[in-house]
Scaffold this motif. Structure first.
Motif, PDB file in Angstrom:
ATOM      1  N   VAL A  49     -25.131  13.988 107.344  1.00 16.38           N
ATOM      2  CA  VAL A  49     -25.077  15.302 107.981  1.00 16.38           C
ATOM      3  C   VAL A  49     -23.649  15.663 108.368  1.00 16.38           C
ATOM      4  O   VAL A  49     -23.201  16.807 108.177  1.00 16.38           O
ATOM      5  CB  VAL A  49     -26.011  15.343 109.210  1.00 16.38           C
TER       6      VAL A  49
ATOM      7  N   ASP B  79     -30.170  17.491 110.862  1.00 16.15           N
ATOM      8  CA  ASP B  79     -29.475  18.640 110.282  1.00 16.15           C
ATOM      9  C   ASP B  79     -30.214  19.940 110.594  1.00 16.15           C
ATOM     10  O   ASP B  79     -31.430  19.966 110.710  1.00 16.15           O
ATOM     11  CB  ASP B  79     -29.335  18.472 108.759  1.00 16.15           C
TER      12      ASP B  79
ATOM     13  N   TYR C  83     -28.101  21.197 101.092  1.00 23.64           N
ATOM     14  CA  TYR C  83     -27.193  21.790 102.067  1.00 23.64           C
ATOM     15  C   TYR C  83     -26.619  23.109 101.569  1.00 23.64           C
ATOM     16  O   TYR C  83     -26.473  24.070 102.337  1.00 23.64           O
ATOM     17  CB  TYR C  83     -26.080  20.790 102.412  1.00 23.64           C
TER      18      TYR C  83
END
Length: 415
Positions: free
Chosen positions: A412, A165, A233
Motif C-alpha cells: 500500500v 488501502d 490501484y
C-alpha cells in the motif's frame, strides 16, 4: 442461511467479541481463502442481506432450482463455504468453527447447520448454463479449484477483514445509506464497473441518471486480482479522477469486495440485490453484464446479449430495485459532441475501454475527447516504460513472524 435479523451488521458488540475470542482458542479453526473472505465480508456487513451466514443445503438447492431461498426471497447464486473432505468429516452439525483470515486472525464464529457433498456439475449447469469447464472460466473455478464439500451455518462476526488501502472508500451498506441521506439523495443509480472509464462513460451515466432523476453511486469491484496487481490501484485512482468530472453532489465513489463468478444473468441479478442493500433505487446493467468474455477481444459472448438486463428487469418488483439499461456512447468529431451509438450515425467515433487500454499499452496518443489528460496521467502508472518498471522486496522469517502483514503494508505504501 437467512433469518429475520434486521441488524445493519453481523459484527457483535465488543463485549461479546471478547467472549468469542477467548472461546475461539478451544475451537477448530479454518483459514479462509480470498474468495471466501470476500463472501464473508459481504455477509457480515450485510451487502449480502438477508443472508446471516453461508447457505445450508435446503437453501442451496432452492437457489439452484428456483433462484430463491426456501422462504421465497430472491437469491440467484449459492454462497457456500467449501472445504476439503478431511475437514468436512472432522466436524458435525451444531459445532462451532473459528473462521480466520489468511494470517490466522479471527474474523467470525460459524455455527454449523449442514455438511454435504454437492453435485458440482449440476450446480455448474444450473448457475452457469454449462458443466463444461473448457467453455466457461467460472465453471473451471467451480470444478477444479473449489473444494468438494460444503458447510452451511450462521456466523457471529468478531471483526471485518482488515484492509490497508482506500479505507475512506470501503463503505459498508449502512455507511453508504447514511451518506445518501446526508446528501439528500432519494433516488440513486448504482453503477457496477471493472473497466477503465472515459469521457463517453461520463455522458452515458449522466444521461441515464438525469432521465430517472437520480444521483450516482459508482461502486467498482475489488476483485480477486487484488492484492498484488498494480492495475487495481490504477483503476481506483482513475475512478477518483472520474468522479471529479461531475457536478457537485452528483456522484459518490465506494468500493465493494466481490468474488465475481462471471455467471452472466444470475450474477447481474445478485449485483442488483447488492446495490439495493447499499441503498440504490436503480441499477445500470449492460447487455453483456457479468459475461466471462465481455471484454475479450474477438471472443463471442457466452450468454445471449441482453439476457442480464432482462432477468434483472423481470425480478425488479421482487428485489425492489429497477433496471436501467446501459447504452454505449460515441463521439461526433464534427459536432464536438457525444451521442448514443444507437443513434446509428456512421460518423460517431466508438470509444471503448479496450481501445483505451490498447492505446496506452502501445504508447499511442489518447485524444482529449477520448479521456481526460489527468486520467491519462494515472493510467501511465499501469503502463510505464521498461526503465520505470518495478523491483522486488524479499522478506524471510519464521511462520507467524509477520511477513505477510508487513508485505501488505509495504504494498500500500509503495502504491
Amino acid at each position: 442461511m437467512k433469518t429475520d435479523d434486521y441488524s445493519e451488521s453481523l459484527v457483535v458488540h465488543f463485549r461479546r467479541a471478547e467472549v468469542l475470542r477467548n472461546h475461539a482458542l478451544e475451537l477448530v479453526s479454518l483459514n479462509l481463502n480470498e474468495r471466501q473472505l470476500f463472501d464473508l465480508e459481504l455477509i457480515m456487513n450485510r451487502g449480502f442481506y438477508p443472508l446471516t451466514g453461508f447457505l445450508g443445503k435446503d437453501d442451496y438447492q432452492s437457489v439452484l432450482h428456483h433462484l430463491a431461498l426456501t422462504d421465497d426471497t430472491i437469491w440467484p447464486i449459492p454462497v457456500c463455504l467449501d472445504v476439503n473432505e478431511a475437514f468436512a468429516k472432522s466436524v458435525r452439525p451444531g459445532q462451532l468453527i473459528a473462521l480466520n483470515d489468511q494470517e490466522g486472525f479471527l474474523l467470525a464464529i460459524l455455527t454449523v447447520s449442514d455438511i454435504w457433498k454437492p453435485v458440482k456439475k449440476e450446480e455448474a449447469g444450473l448457475v452457469y448454463g454449462t458443466s463444461n469447464s473448457a467453455k466457461h472460466p467460472g465453471v473451471r473455478q467451480l470444478l477444479e479449484r473449489t473444494e468438494s464439500w460444503y458447510i452451511g451455518g450462521s456466523v457471529e462476526g468478531v471483526n471485518l477483514p482488515v484492509h490497508y488501502d482506500f479505507l475512506q472508500l470501503r463503505l459498508t451498506p449502512s455507511e453508504s445509506v447514511r451518506r445518501f441521506t446526508m446528501n439528500g439523495w432519494r433516488r440513486v443509480l448504482g453503477f457496477h464497473t471493472e473497466q477503465y472509464l472515459h469521457c463517453a462513460h461520463r455522458e452515458m451515466v449522466l444521461d441515464a441518471a438525469s432521465r430517472i432523476g437520480a444521483s450516482i453511486f459508482l461502486q467498482p469491484v475489488v476483485g480477486l486480482d487484488h492484492p498484488g496487481d498494480v492495475d487495481f490501484y490504477t483503476h481506483i485512482c482513475c475512478y477518483q479522477v472520474f468522479t471529479t468530472k461531475f457536478p457537485p453532489n452528483m456522484i459518490m465513489l465506494g468500493l465493494s469486495p466481490f468474488a465475481t463468478r462471471r455467471a452472466g444473468p444470475r450474477e447481474a441479478l445478485l449485483q442488483a440485490i447488492m446495490r439495493k442493500n447499499f441503498g440504490c433505487s436503480h441499477f445500470m446493467v449492460s447487455e453483456d453484464q457479468a459475461d466471462p468474455f465481455a471484454r475479450a477481444n474477438g471472443a463471442s459472448l457466452f450468454y445471449e446479449r441482453g439476457a442480464a438486463q432482462q432477468l434483472v428487469s423481470d425480478y425488479a418488483e421482487r428485489t425492489g430495485i429497477e433496471m436501467v439499461p446501459q447504452e454505449d456512447w460515441g463521439y461526433h468529431e464534427a459536432e464536438k459532441k457525444y451521442f448514443p451509438l444507437a443513434a446509428g450515425s456512421s460518423e460517431l467515433e466508438k470509444i471503448t475501454s479496450v481501445e483505451l487500454q490498447r492505446r496506452m499499452q502501445e504508447g499511442e496518443e489518447v485524444p482529449s475527447w477520448f479521456t481526460w489528460p489527468d486520467m491519462v496521467t494515472e493510467l501511465q502508472h499501469a503502463f510505464p516504460p521498461k526503465s520505470k518498471q518495478g523491483f522486488t522486496v524479499f522478506l524471510t522469517g519464521l511462520s507467524g513472524s509477520g511477513k505477510s502483514t508487513i508485505s501488505k503494508v509495504l504494498l500500500v505504501k509503495f502504491m
